[in-house]
Design a protein around this motif. Structure first.
Motif, PDB file in Angstrom:
ATOM      1  N   ARG A 200      87.665 -26.804 -51.411  1.00  0.00           N
ATOM      2  CA  ARG A 200      87.814 -27.983 -50.555  1.00  0.00           C
ATOM      3  C   ARG A 200      87.421 -27.654 -49.118  1.00  0.00           C
ATOM      4  NH1 ARG A 200      90.999 -30.823 -47.190  1.00  0.00           N
ATOM      5  NH2 ARG A 200      92.624 -29.244 -46.951  1.00  0.00           N
ATOM      6  N   ARG A 203      83.125 -26.253 -49.124  1.00  0.00           N
ATOM      7  CA  ARG A 203      81.931 -26.922 -49.654  1.00  0.00           C
ATOM      8  C   ARG A 203      81.033 -27.493 -48.576  1.00  0.00           C
ATOM      9  NH1 ARG A 203      85.947 -30.711 -52.911  1.00  0.00           N
ATOM     10  NH2 ARG A 203      86.697 -32.093 -51.284  1.00  0.00           N
ATOM     11  N   GLU A 204      81.609 -27.960 -47.445  1.00  0.00           N
ATOM     12  CA  GLU A 204      80.769 -28.501 -46.379  1.00  0.00           C
ATOM     13  C   GLU A 204      80.001 -27.404 -45.649  1.00  0.00           C
ATOM     14  OE1 GLU A 204      80.172 -31.679 -45.864  1.00  0.00           O
ATOM     15  OE2 GLU A 204      81.480 -32.118 -47.569  1.00  0.00           O
ATOM     16  N   GLN A 205      80.439 -26.149 -45.839  1.00  0.00           N
ATOM     17  CA  GLN A 205      79.753 -25.017 -45.218  1.00  0.00           C
ATOM     18  C   GLN A 205      78.923 -24.237 -46.234  1.00  0.00           C
ATOM     19  OE1 GLN A 205      82.164 -22.934 -42.035  1.00  0.00           O
ATOM     20  NE2 GLN A 205      83.851 -23.961 -43.093  1.00  0.00           N
ATOM     21  N   ARG A 208      81.137 -22.499 -52.359  1.00  0.00           N
ATOM     22  CA  ARG A 208      81.840 -23.109 -53.481  1.00  0.00           C
ATOM     23  C   ARG A 208      82.675 -22.047 -54.189  1.00  0.00           C
ATOM     24  NH1 ARG A 208      80.108 -28.441 -54.006  1.00  0.00           N
ATOM     25  NH2 ARG A 208      82.260 -28.584 -54.753  1.00  0.00           N
ATOM     26  N   SER A 271      76.175 -27.697 -56.762  1.00  0.00           N
ATOM     27  CA  SER A 271      76.862 -28.887 -56.226  1.00  0.00           C
ATOM     28  C   SER A 271      78.221 -29.123 -56.879  1.00  0.00           C
ATOM     29  CB  SER A 271      75.988 -30.147 -56.375  1.00  0.00           C
ATOM     30  OG  SER A 271      74.755 -29.976 -55.717  1.00  0.00           O
TER      31      SER A 271
END
Length: 321
Positions: A200, A203-205, A208, A271
């Motif tokens: 959580r 993932r934006e960085q 994963r 993804s």
């Protein structure tokens, strides 16, 4: 958010490390593998190096690690003990200061069903080793993981997580009687929850996280078990040799390494993240059956994952930015 739903994959319970890694090219990538000098971790470390990765193996016993990995090019060994925060910090700083991004972090080291012990802060030994040590390592390596732009962190959990959820009221067995299997199950649940919370945040960085059950493989992890305990697991045949029935979870060491390698390298998981895997696929949810395929709901519960992350921050004084 990725759901616990199986996906299309060419692999299955019987797939081996070599099959999963066929055609995978990791040239130019840096991987860190804890526990990378024995058992499943040794197969993982060698497989990544043979695919072209530069592999670092932090080891409590560097001499033993170098001997185990002597026949594999591209692997470096450095001292580190998951129960000693200073050694984790020193290893992490050494990697980060080297300036190369870390594309893969495989947290494979662990202990199982040990007698009661505690780390220097008084935390129960299996939780401290299997979860807190790897939490510290991941936080320490975070700048290098983010720098990779597309990194994966793999937490090797176990079907043993089905034994127990995290008892937030008494993680360290201060009030309840110590049970080595409950403590192990709690630590393996923590591995899965860690992946949920880390994914959580990461993932934006481009980072994963996944957790997994490798299968039941008789390795040095079972060193604290008695002969009677091993017999009770029915993992040996009448000649004392390990049973191999992958569909039932009994695997060779090469099959046991396959799911971690699949989580680390599979394009099918692009993804995706934050899920628990087994048999080279995303595992189904197991509603209640102990010792059966799937992940217990408590091990992928987002609220529990956040609670564990907050507690880990408090207990270690570390987090990720």
């Amino acid at each position: 958010m990725t759901f616990q739903l199986s996906i299309q994959t060419p692999f299955n319970a019987a797939s081996t490390a070599a099959e999963v890694m066929a055609g995978v090219d990791l040239t130019g990538q840096l991987a860190v593998v804890t526990g990378g000098y024995s058992g499943i971790g040794l197969i993982i470390a060698k497989s990544l190096a043979n695919a072209g990765a530069q592999v670092f193996v932090p080891a409590r016993d560097p001499e033993r690690a170098r001997a185990a990995l002597a026949d594999t090019e591209g692997v470096s060994v450095a001292a580190m003990d998951l129960l000693l925060p200073d050694s984790i910090q020193a290893f992490s700083q050494g990697i980060v200061s080297g300036g190369q991004p870390v594309s893969l972090l495989i947290n494979c080291a662990g202990v199982m069903a040990t007698p009661l012990s505690r780390d220097t802060d008084g935390h129960e030994g299996q939780f401290a080793t299997n979860h807190l040590g790897h939490y510290r390592l991941t936080c320490g390596l975070w700048p290098a993981l983010v720098a990779a732009d597309s990194a994966r962190v793999i937490a090797v959990s176990s079907r043993g997580h089905q034994i127990a959820e995290v008892d937030f009221s008494d993680i360290d067995f201060r009030r309840r009687a110590y049970d080595k299997w409950v403590a192990y199950g709690q630590s393996k649940t923590a591995n899965a929850l860690f992946a949920v919370a880390l994914d959580r945040r990461g993932r934006e960085q481009g980072v994963r996280a996944f957790s997994l059950h490798p299968g039941q493989v008789l390795t040095d992890l079972a060193r604290h078990l008695t002969a009677d305990e091993i017999t009770a697991f029915d993992v040996l045949d009448e000649h004392g040799r390990p049973r191999v029935t992958p569909e039932a979870g009994l695997k060779t060491i090469e099959q046991g390494a396959a799911t971690a390698l699949w989580c680390a390298t599979s394009i099918e998981l692009n993804s995706m993240g934050g899920v628990y895997c087994e048999d080279c696929n995303i595992a189904p949810i197991n509603e209640s059956a102990l010792g059966r395929k799937g992940v217990a709901k408590w091990a992928i519960n987002a609220d529990f994952a956040e609670r564990l992350w907050t507690l880990s921050e408090q207990w270690t004084g570390m987090t990720i930015a």
